[in-house]
Design a protein around this motif. Structure first.
Motif, PDB file in Angstrom:
ATOM      1  N   THR A  19       0.842  -1.187   0.000  1.00 41.83           N
ATOM      2  CA  THR A  19       0.000   0.000   0.000  1.00 41.83           C
ATOM      3  C   THR A  19       0.876   1.235   0.000  1.00 41.83           C
ATOM      4  OG1 THR A  19      -1.911   1.005   1.091  1.00 41.83           O
ATOM      5  CG2 THR A  19      -0.159   0.217   2.520  1.00 41.83           C
ATOM      6  N   ASP A  20       0.271   2.371  -0.207  1.00 41.27           N
ATOM      7  CA  ASP A  20       0.978   3.653  -0.147  1.00 41.27           C
ATOM      8  C   ASP A  20       0.768   4.282   1.221  1.00 41.27           C
ATOM      9  OD1 ASP A  20       2.016   3.898  -2.853  1.00 41.27           O
ATOM     10  OD2 ASP A  20      -0.082   4.043  -3.486  1.00 41.27           O
ATOM     11  N   GLN A  21       1.733   5.035   1.660  1.00 40.34           N
ATOM     12  CA  GLN A  21       1.671   5.607   3.000  1.00 40.34           C
ATOM     13  C   GLN A  21       0.443   6.485   3.197  1.00 40.34           C
ATOM     14  OE1 GLN A  21       5.337   6.856   4.842  1.00 40.34           O
ATOM     15  NE2 GLN A  21       4.400   8.716   5.637  1.00 40.34           N
ATOM     16  N   TYR A  22       0.014   7.172   2.145  1.00 36.73           N
ATOM     17  CA  TYR A  22      -1.098   8.101   2.365  1.00 36.73           C
ATOM     18  C   TYR A  22      -2.408   7.408   2.687  1.00 36.73           C
ATOM     19  CZ  TYR A  22      -3.213   8.098  -2.434  1.00 36.73           C
ATOM     20  OH  TYR A  22      -3.848   7.797  -3.603  1.00 36.73           O
ATOM     21  N   GLU A  23      -2.523   6.089   2.396  1.00 32.21           N
ATOM     22  CA  GLU A  23      -3.713   5.372   2.835  1.00 32.21           C
ATOM     23  C   GLU A  23      -3.785   5.374   4.367  1.00 32.21           C
ATOM     24  OE1 GLU A  23      -5.253   4.869   0.255  1.00 32.21           O
ATOM     25  OE2 GLU A  23      -4.049   3.958  -1.338  1.00 32.21           O
ATOM     26  N   GLU A 133      -7.023   0.390  -1.447  1.00 28.63           N
ATOM     27  CA  GLU A 133      -6.874   1.034  -2.758  1.00 28.63           C
ATOM     28  C   GLU A 133      -5.650   0.561  -3.522  1.00 28.63           C
ATOM     29  OE1 GLU A 133      -6.247   5.450  -4.812  1.00 28.63           O
ATOM     30  OE2 GLU A 133      -6.411   5.280  -2.639  1.00 28.63           O
ATOM     31  N   THR A 134      -4.480   0.669  -2.916  1.00 30.90           N
ATOM     32  CA  THR A 134      -3.247   0.424  -3.654  1.00 30.90           C
ATOM     33  C   THR A 134      -3.109  -1.026  -4.071  1.00 30.90           C
ATOM     34  OG1 THR A 134      -2.166   2.241  -2.505  1.00 30.90           O
ATOM     35  CG2 THR A 134      -0.747   0.659  -3.603  1.00 30.90           C
ATOM     36  N   SER A 138      -2.938  -2.252  -7.855  1.00 30.78           N
ATOM     37  CA  SER A 138      -1.694  -2.883  -8.277  1.00 30.78           C
ATOM     38  C   SER A 138      -1.975  -4.185  -9.010  1.00 30.78           C
ATOM     39  CB  SER A 138      -0.813  -3.145  -7.048  1.00 30.78           C
ATOM     40  OG  SER A 138       0.363  -3.835  -7.409  1.00 30.78           O
TER      41      SER A 138
END
Length: 449
Positions: A19-23, A133-134, A138
Motif C-alpha cells: 500500500t501507499d503511506q497516504y492510505e 486502494e493500492t 496494483s
C-alpha cells in the motif's frame, strides 16, 4: 486452480504493506476527525482504454480476493509503522484488529470492460475500504494489461495454441501473475513452473541453444534430448544451419518427431521452408513452433504460414506496449454520518484536466442488438431499467468480509472467450480504433441503493 485446490501447502504472507503511506495517514486523520466509520462506496474504473485498443479484459480478480483476505497487520508490520512514526497509537490499535468486513462486487474475471465500466465496487466504512486502494489497483492494473495483450494475441493466433514464456523478461513475482493473466486471456500453457505450481496452469519446455552448444555436435544434442524426453519432444533447429538441423532431427527422432522450434530469422520464409523439408522427409505430422520476440502483429502476419504454435515472452509480459490499464479507485458515495442507516450521498471529483469522475453507486449492463451482439455498455445509478435487469455485469465477490465467489481459473478463461465472441467483429481487428462499444450513462435519482 491454485495450490489449495491441489491439496498443496501455500505460504500466505500479509498483504498489508502492499500500500501507499497516504492510505494510512488518511486513516489516521479520519479517525481524528470522527469520519473514519462513515459508510462509503469506492469504485475501480478506467477513464480510457490504452491508445488504439478496442476493449479491456478484467484479470486478477482471484488475486484481489486473496489479497483482501490476507490484509492483516501483524506485530512486525505494526512495529515498522510505529518506528517510522507513520501512525499514532490510536491508529496502531485500530490496525491491529483490521479485518475487511464490507462487501465487494465486480465484473467477473475474464469479462471485457470499457471506459467508465465499474470494474469493481468496494463498500464498507471509509477506514476499511481506503486501505485496500493500492493493492487492488496494483493487481488489477497489471493483470488486466497482460490479459488484454494476451487476448489480442490469441485472437490473432486463431486456433493455434500460444505458450507464455516471458518469465525472464520481468520481475520474478510479476512473471507468475503474468502467466496467470495470460491464461485468462487465451494462452494455453506457460514455461513458468511457479505459475504451474501456484495456479495449475499446464507447463511446457524442452531446451535452449545452450543445450545444443554444450554438445560436441548438434546430432549429439538431439540424440540426448530424444533419448531422455522421447520422440514427441520439440527440437530447436536454428542454432546453426536450419536445413541441416531439420535433416538431423528427423534422422535422430524419426518421422514421429513431435515438433521443431524456430527462434530467429524471417519466420514466415523459414517456416515455409521447414514445412516443405519436413514433408519431403516424411515427417508430415511434425509440428512447427515459432518464437523470437512475437507480438500480436507478428502473430497475425504469420497467419498464412505453416505454423502450429507460438511462444511469446517480452511483448506479452509488458502488455505489448501498454503495461498498465490506468485504472483508478475513487470514492463515489458516502454517508453523511456514522449512522449505518444514513443514506449515501453521491460524490465525485470535478477538477479539470480530464480527471473528472461520475458520482453515485453504479450498476452496469451490456445491451445487445437484435442479433445478440453487444452494442453498448450501459452504466447507471438508481433503478436498473427493466430491459437491462437480466444483463447486469457485476457479481458479488465478498459479502460481509467473506469471499463468496472463488472459482477455477479455467472458468475465467472460458468466460473471456465467450465475452469476446459476443462483441462486434471489429473488436479483434488489430488496426487502431476507438472502443468497440460506447459507454452510455443512465443517471438515477439517488446514490443510496
Amino acid at each position: 486452480m491454485n495450490t489449495a485446490d491441489l491439496g498443496l501447502p501455500v505460504e500466505v504472507p500479509s498483504t498489508a504493506l502492499f500500500t501507499d503511506q497516504y492510505e494510512l495517514t488518511m486513516l489516521r486523520a479520519a479517525l481524528t476527525a470522527g469520519t473514519a466509520e462513515r459508510r462509503s462506496v469506492f469504485e475501480v474504473f478506467t477513464r480510457r482504454l490504452p491508445d488504439g485498443r478496442r476493449y479491456g479484459v478484467v484479470a486478477g480478480t482471484g488475486r484481489v480476493l486473496d489479497a483482501v483476505e490476507n490484509f492483516r497487520f501483524d506485530p512486525a508490520v505494526l512495529s515498522f509503522l510505529q518506528e517510522r512514526e507513520i501512525v499514532d497509537g490510536r491508529t496502531l490499535e485500530w490496525l491491529s484488529g483490521y479485518r475487511f468486513s464490507g462487501d465487494i462486487w465486480g465484473y467477473p474475471e475474464g469479462e471485457v470492460y470499457f471506459p467508465g465500466s465499474p470494474i469493481m465496487r468496494v463498500e464498507g466504512t471509509f477506514a476499511e475500504c481506503v486501505l485496500l486502494e493500492t493493492v487492488i489497483l496494483s493487481i488489477l492494473n497489471h493483470d488486466s494489461a497482460i490479459a488484454a495483450a494476451a487476448s489480442r494475441m490469441s485472437a490473432a493466433a486463431g486456433e493455434r495454441p500460444l505458450i507464455e514464456m516471458g518469465a525472464r523478461r520481468t520481475h520474478e513475482l510479476a512473471a507468475v501473475a503474468a502467466s496467470r493473466a495470460a491464461y485468462v486471456g487465451g494462452f494455453a500453457t506457460t514455461s513458468d513452473l511457479a505459475a504451474g505450481f501456484r495456479y495449475g496452469i499446464p507447463t511446457v519446455g524442452t531446451s535452449a541453444h545452450a543445450f545444443t552448444l554444450l554438445h560436441d555436435s548438434e546430432r549429439d544434442a538431439f540424440r540426448a534430448q530424444v533419448e531422455t524426453l522421447g520422440r514427441g519432444t520439440t527440437l530447436l533447429v536454428d542454432t546453426y544451419d536450419v536445413a541441416e538441423a531439420v535433416r538431423t532431427a528427423v534422422e535422430v527422432a524419426g518421422t514421429g518427431l513431435g515438433a521443431v522450434r524456430i527462434d530467429s530469422g524471417d519466420l514466415l520464409l523459414v517456416a515455409h521452408r521447414v514445412r516443405r523439408q519436413l514433408d519431403e522427409l516424411g515427417a508430415t505430422d511434425t509440428k512447427i513452433v515459432v518464437t523470437s520476440d512475437l507480438d500480436e502483429y507478428a502473430i497475425a502476419s504469420l497467419a498464412a504460414a505453416p505454423v502450429d504454435a507460438y511462444g511469446v515472452g517480452t511483448q506479452l509480459v509488458t502488455g505489448s506496449g501498454h503495461p498498465t490499464s490506468s485504472m483508478v479507485y475513487k470514492l463515489v458515495a458516502r454517508a453523511g454520518s456514522d449512522d449505518p442507516k444514513a443514506p449515501l450521498v453521491p460524490v465525485a471529483k470535478k477538477s479539470s484536466g480530464g480527471k473528472t469522475s461520475v458520482g453515485g453507486r453504479k450498476w452496469a449492463a451490456r445491451r445487445l442488438d437484435a442479433h445478440g451482439i453487444a452494442e453498448a455498455e450501459v452504466v447507471g445509478t438508481g433503478p436498473v431499467p427493466g430491459g437491462l435487469a437480466d444483463r447486469q455485469l457485476l457479481v458479488e465477490l465478498v459479502k460481509g468480509g467473506e469471499v463468496v465467489a472463488r472459482e477455477p481459473l479455467d472458468a475465467a478463461r472460458e468466460r473471456h472467450m465467450t465475452a469476446r465472441a459476443g462483441l462486434p467483429m471489429s473488436a479483434t481487428q488489430l488496426s487502431r480504433g476507438e472502443p468497440v462499444l460506447p459507454t452510455e450513462y443512465v443517471h438515477g435519482t439517488s446514490g443510496s441503493q
